[in-house]
Design a protein around this motif. Structure first.
Motif: not given
Length: 233
Positions: A68-69, A72, A76, A158-159, A162-163, A165-166, A199
């Motif tokens: 996820e990190i 994202e 971005t 996400i900004k 909310s985040l 989910d995966t 992803c």
């Protein structure tokens, strides 16, 4: 990885020194962001982060967070390429054609605002008109592409809200492994529905397409610079 390139090194050869110097910092930022994206993609693609080998709950959660990190961060950086590109266009194309009161200030510069400014320019010579129209067309291809629209919606979600989910999925069909990996959940943004997406599709397919489209805009800037340069000699 696509073999498409943007020869940004041509800009200092085609533009006056003050313009090329001001544009250089933004071109460098684009190159640095792409380097970061490629670094992140390489990390995400490594077997120990993209697919867990231990299904212990703690290990699985750690793997999920890592994916996820990286995803994202890739998204971005991809999204920000367009607005940094807008700064390049503003410096090279817009500012030399406008009086100070008409210029965008730094906080107003975005790919959409720059496109609108380009489209509103009037009474230019036919050569500039032709190449500015080309830049606008390439911007439209970028911002209207399904890949960039997904990236923009994802990043803004996400900004500002909310985040996302995966979930980890493993699909077997007729005894054969068909698919394995993490998927981003479906989400809605500004009335548009975006489906569940792998992803790795964001990191590989969408990343390559968006960078290619950014390079297409960059090459249209080069074409404009070359035409203006030839007019001046």
């Amino acid at each position: 990885m696509s073999d498409k390139v943007w020869k940004a090194q041509e800009i200092p050869q085609l533009c006056p020194h003050d313009i090329a110097s001001e544009a250089e910092v933004h071109v460098k930022a684009i190159n640095n962001k792409i380097d970061r994206i490629i670094f992140l993609v390489q990390r995400l693609s490594s077997s120990d982060t993209s697919i867990p080998t231990n299904f212990n709950t703690t290990v699985l959660r750690s793997s999920q967070l890592e994916v996820e990190i990286y995803t994202e961060s890739i998204a971005t950086n991809l999204h920000s390429l367009a607005d940094v590109l807008a700064h390049v266009i503003n410096v090279i194309v817009l500012k030399p054609l406008q009086t100070a009161p008409d210029c965008l200030n730094s906080r107003q510069i975005s790919i959409h605002n720059v496109k609108n400014k380009l489209s509103s320019l009037r009474s230019l010579d036919s050569v500039r008109d032709q190449y500015i129209a080309e830049i606008v067309r390439e911007i439209d291809k970028l911002i209207d592409s399904s890949e960039f629209r997904y990236i923009a919606a994802f990043v803004n979600t996400i900004k500002h809200r909310s985040l996302l989910d995966t979930e980890f999925t493993l699909t077997i069909q007729s005894g054969s492994l068909m698919d394995i990996g993490y998927r981003l959940d479906p989400f809605d943004y500004e009335g548009n529905c975006f489906p569940q997406t792998q992803c790795r599709v964001v990191a590989m397919d969408y990343r390559e397409k968006v960078i290619d489209l950014v390079f297409d805009v960059g090459n249209s800037i080069n074409n404009y610079c070359r035409a203006v340069f030839l007019m001046s000699v």
